[in-house]
Design an enzyme around this catalytic site. Structure first.
Site, PDB file in Angstrom:
ATOM      1  N   GLN A  50      33.117  60.572 -57.116  1.00 33.95           N
ATOM      2  CA  GLN A  50      33.476  61.897 -57.620  1.00 33.95           C
ATOM      3  C   GLN A  50      34.163  62.714 -56.529  1.00 33.95           C
ATOM      4  O   GLN A  50      33.605  62.824 -55.437  1.00 33.95           O
ATOM      5  CB  GLN A  50      32.226  62.619 -58.138  1.00 33.95           C
ATOM      6  CG  GLN A  50      31.607  61.946 -59.346  1.00 33.95           C
ATOM      7  CD  GLN A  50      30.407  62.687 -59.926  1.00 33.95           C
ATOM      8  OE1 GLN A  50      29.861  62.280 -60.943  1.00 33.95           O
ATOM      9  NE2 GLN A  50      29.981  63.767 -59.300  1.00 33.95           N
ATOM     10  N   ASN A 100      18.431  72.076 -64.263  1.00 38.75           N
ATOM     11  CA  ASN A 100      19.462  71.818 -65.277  1.00 38.75           C
ATOM     12  C   ASN A 100      19.049  70.746 -66.286  1.00 38.75           C
ATOM     13  O   ASN A 100      19.892  70.148 -66.936  1.00 38.75           O
ATOM     14  CB  ASN A 100      20.788  71.447 -64.608  1.00 38.75           C
ATOM     15  CG  ASN A 100      20.665  70.266 -63.663  1.00 38.75           C
ATOM     16  OD1 ASN A 100      19.706  69.501 -63.719  1.00 38.75           O
ATOM     17  ND2 ASN A 100      21.644  70.107 -62.779  1.00 38.75           N
TER      18      ASN A 100
END
Length: 363
Positions: A285, A117
């Protein structure tokens, strides 16, 4: 064999969009394949606390698949309980949610889909610079409110052209960011990294290396963070380092949230020492609803470009890291060698220098 995957819930979106492979619903596209080979495949988003599915099933798992976008934090304590665990695979890039030193001690391999990515994150970082420098978010919010006062936006809007831009970390992502910035005609591109970019690569983007983080940030109008999170970089961007930034600089972090002290960043933005802060990575997160980065502003009421952690999980990136995860797992099951650049921890030793704390330490 038991394979445990901790992924994020896609809910209705994942049902409507099957290319959301990194979700609980779509299981990285590996459920039928693993079933055909006779393996148990447990997929969950429940990852926090002793009653979570993660802690329940890690005890039996031989393979753990995690993702940076909804990280299952594999601690030394959990490794002690995971007697069958042999390999951890990160579906994406960045394995700091795993205690890597403990993995070395327990002879648990840690691999990730290196490069899967990098383009996605580099594009997001450049986008974040643009939305901060052009004061885009307050401008859009003004339109949503039904207002129209150009001067309130233009007073804090600038061009990227002619600015000095620096990256902390110049690996695959940091270098791609510089490549994408070159057509904007910046005044100068700077980088700080323990590893010097080859001369021909430096010339290709017309960048210059500096010797310290402080030297970098003191010169830059825009700073982008692109280094791994480890003992040496955790909290690196703190009150002291922020005080050495060029006043009114913009800071973009698409690396890891914990590289920055969240309260120090909020203070710097509120005071105007930072003109803006943007990114998609958070120290926890999902981020708590009262996290200061959700609502912080600069003195003019803008400067916040924070979003959920999605820069590296575009549909294009998900196709790459799902395929890469399957390839790593297939090599493991078939006893074949792994692609070396994917290996973070081998059997009982580090195979990369990227996560060593002496490689990029805070000063």
């Amino acid at each position: 064999m038991s394979v445990l995957a901790v992924l994020y819930n896609g809910f209705k979106a994942a049902i409507e969009e099957p290319r959301l492979l990194g979700t609980v619903e779509n299981k990285l596209g590996m459920d039928k394949w693993l079933a055909s080979r006779g393996h148990e495949f447990v997929v969950t988003s429940s990852k926090d606390g002793p009653k979570s599915d993660f802690e329940k099933h890690i005890v039996d798992a031989e393979v753990l698949i995690t993702t940076p976008f909804h990280p299952g934090y594999l601690t030394r304590e959990l490794m002690e309980k995971a007697k069958n665990l042999k390999i951890c695979i990160t579906a994406g890039v960045g394995s700091d949610h795993i205690d890597l030193n403990a993995a070395v001690d327990h002879k648990i391999q840690v691999l990730e889909v290196s490069g899967s990515n990098v383009t996605s994150v580099a594009e997001h970082a450049v986008m974040s610079m643009l939305l901060l420098v052009r004061n885009f978010v307050p401008a859009h919010e003004m339109i949503e409110r039904g207002d129209w006062q150009v001067s309130d936006i233009a007073r804090n809007a600038f061009d990227i052209e002619g600015k000095t831009i620096g990256t902390i970390g110049a690996g695959r992502i940091g270098y791609r960011i510089m490549q994408r910035l070159l057509p904007f005609n910046p005044k100068e591109l700077l980088y700080y990294d323990y590893h010097e970019i080859p001369p021909e690569a430096e010339s290709a983007v017309n960048c210059n290396r500096v010797g310290t983080v402080e030297e970098l940030v003191s010169q830059c109008d825009i700073v982008t963070v692109n280094c791994p999170l480890h003992e040496g970089t955790r909290g690196m961007i703190n009150d002291h380092l922020l005080s050495t930034f060029k006043p009114g600089a913009w800071l973009v972090n698409t690396a890891r949230g914990a590289i920055c002290d969240e309260h120090a960043v909020a203070r710097a933005l509120a005071s105007g020492q930072l003109r803006g802060y943007a990114g998609d990575v958070w120290n926890v997160q999902p981020a708590p609803k009262d996290h200061p980065w959700r609502s912080m502003k600069n003195p003019l009421g803008g400067g916040n470009g924070m979003v959920p952690h999605y820069s590296g999980t575009t549909l294009d990136a998900q196709a790459r890291y799902a395929a890469g995860t399957r390839s790593i797992l297939q090599n493991y099951l078939d006893g074949k060698p792994q692609v070396h650049q994917n290996v973070i921890v081998g059997t009982g030793k580090y195979e990369t220098t990227s996560f060593r704390c002496d490689r990029m330490c805070k000063g």
